[in-house]
Design a protein around this motif. Structure first.
Motif, PDB file in Angstrom:
ATOM      1  N   ILE A 134      -7.884  -2.761  -5.568  1.00 31.98           N
ATOM      2  CA  ILE A 134      -7.268  -3.882  -4.864  1.00 31.98           C
ATOM      3  C   ILE A 134      -6.589  -4.761  -5.903  1.00 31.98           C
ATOM      4  CG2 ILE A 134      -7.646  -5.920  -3.432  1.00 31.98           C
ATOM      5  CD1 ILE A 134     -10.013  -4.575  -2.185  1.00 31.98           C
TER       6      ILE A 134
ATOM      7  N   LEU B 146      -3.560  -3.610  -1.268  1.00 28.37           N
ATOM      8  CA  LEU B 146      -4.418  -2.428  -1.345  1.00 28.37           C
ATOM      9  C   LEU B 146      -3.705  -1.287  -2.054  1.00 28.37           C
ATOM     10  CD1 LEU B 146      -6.134  -1.960   2.144  1.00 28.37           C
ATOM     11  CD2 LEU B 146      -7.193  -2.711   0.034  1.00 28.37           C
TER      12      LEU B 146
ATOM     13  N   ILE C 244      -3.212 -10.339  -1.853  1.00 33.53           N
ATOM     14  CA  ILE C 244      -3.988  -9.098  -1.906  1.00 33.53           C
ATOM     15  C   ILE C 244      -3.101  -7.909  -1.551  1.00 33.53           C
ATOM     16  CG2 ILE C 244      -6.008  -7.873  -1.025  1.00 33.53           C
ATOM     17  CD1 ILE C 244      -7.077 -10.556  -0.093  1.00 33.53           C
TER      18      ILE C 244
END
Length: 419
Positions: free
Chosen positions: A142, A77, A75
């Protein structure tokens, strides 16, 4: 022979590399698809800019996706803040505190890596912890990378409503539906704001009940104009407009536009979950027009109430394409599940024959057809049909499924008020 073996090995390695690359292609969950819980307060989900004006930490900001493949998931951001901040990011049981730098431009900020062991729906939750400026973060999106992105599904559009779902009731060939009767029951907790539970729909209109705000609920009946104008009723020729003939006491009636045009009516009524509500439509064709009249049974008064009567031009036939639907018309809570029960539908023909409608064909809207949302369904249970949408749980029905409920065998007894 050795050259062939070497070539095959190189080819296999290349294919494996290409497969791994395909599986780990990065995808981006757009910021404008997020939802805030328990409500969209002190944070805005902008259809243009994503998560903005995030000033309060009483809620979480959540992104949803469906993993069709197991494996690693990384992940990152895409975020910025006005003075530096810290937020908490959670996924699949893993949690990480992340610093958001003070920057005018969005920055790619690595967060965490997790192992998706089961296919299904997942959510990424963001929680504000500390901030030096006005906002915790603006979030553009994201980014996800890894094997688990293969065939991943998420909503790529800023349309945050869930899919609309329908029950289509076949009428025996050669029968004219002069009257159309139906009932609705909404379980406690399924009556989310921004939901339309529609009982008696037909080729020119629809009749049901809505949750319009935390403090207001409505019984609503609408009929479409002829002509096909999509947005503005003032562009519809007079001869194509439906005409209001009558309305009940305290019923509001006007024209509408924006999703086709027509005549609209509603009565503000605090209907309650768990109760069964009764709806009745009447159609009277005369020449090339048809008059459609809607009645709602008020249990507190034990009588039928006139909602409205509209005359529709360029029609001249009885009700056709009979259906019910469940619609989520609020963007802010398009992630919350809602469910309604639909039952005891009957028609009374122009010859006075009552016919019970015990079969229904399941259909859905463009959001479902595009696979922007996968969380919807319907079926039959406890003598009722049911429809549900949203909640990010797997669909339990597909377009075209046929549902059937047991026949009750007793048509409704109806005594209308005299005018």
């Amino acid at each position: 022979m050795k050259k062939n073996i070497l070539f095959c090995a190189l080819l296999a390695g290349l294919l494996a590399t290409q497969q791994t690359s395909a599986q780990s292609s990065p995808v981006v969950l757009p910021g404008f698809t997020a939802y805030a819980d328990p409500e969209e307060k002190n944070v805005d989900i902008s259809s243009r800019n994503g998560v903005v004006n995030w000033t309060g930490n009483e809620n979480t900001v959540n992104f949803y996706f469906h993993a069709a493949t197991t494996g690693k998931l990384k992940i990152t951001l895409q975020a910025k803040s006005d003075a530096g901040s810290k937020i908490q990011v959670s996924l699949n049981g893993a949690t990480k505190t992340v610093s958001i730098p003070n920057n005018n431009d969005f920055t790619s900020i690595p967060v965490l890596e997790t192992n998706i062991k089961k296919t299904g729906f997942y959510s990424i939750s963001l929680k504000g912890l500390e901030k030096s400026g006005r906002v915790y973060a603006d979030v553009k999106g994201i980014a996800l990378e890894g094997a688990a992105t293969k065939d991943i599904q998420f909503n790529p559009k800023s349309w945050r409503r869930s899919a609309s779902v329908h029950l289509n009731y076949p009428v025996p060939e050669g029968k004219n539906a002069e009257w159309f009767y139906g009932e609705i029951k909404v379980p406690a907790g399924e009556d989310k704001t921004g939901t339309y539970f529609m009982s008696c729909g037909f080729h020119r209109g629809y009749f049901g009940m809505q949750v319009n705000s935390p403090t207001e609920r409505r019984i609503i009946f609408s009929v479409w104009d002829a002509g096909g104008e999509p947005d503005k009723r003032d562009k519809v020729k007079y001869e194509d407009q439906v005409v209001l003939l009558a309305k009940g006491d305290s019923v509001y009636a006007s024209g509408f536009g924006g999703e086709g045009t027509g005549g609209h009516s509603h009565w503000i009524y605090n209907w309650k979950p768990g109760e069964t509500y009764r709806f009745l439509m009447h159609s009277v064709p005369v020449g090339t027009t048809t008059t459609y009249t809607a009645y709602f049974y008020v249990p507190e008064h034990q009588e039928w109430k006139l909602i409205a009567s509209f005359r529709a031009p360029k029609d001249g036939k009885y009700m056709g394409h009979l259906y019910s639907f469940l619609e989520n018309f609020s963007f802010e809570n398009g992630h919350l599940g809602r469910k309604g029960y639909y039952g005891n539908h009957w028609i009374k023909t122009d010859t006075g024959e009552w016919i019970e409608l015990t079969k229904a064909k399941f259909t859905n809207d463009a959001t479902a057809k595009a696979k922007d949302r996968l969380d919807f369904g319907g079926g039959s249970e406890n003598g009722w049909f049911y429809l549900w949408t949203s909640g990010f749980t797997p669909a339990n029905a597909k377009y075209g499924d046929i549902f059937e409920r047991p026949a009750g065998g007793k048509h409704p007894e109806i005594t209308l008020p005299r005018f």
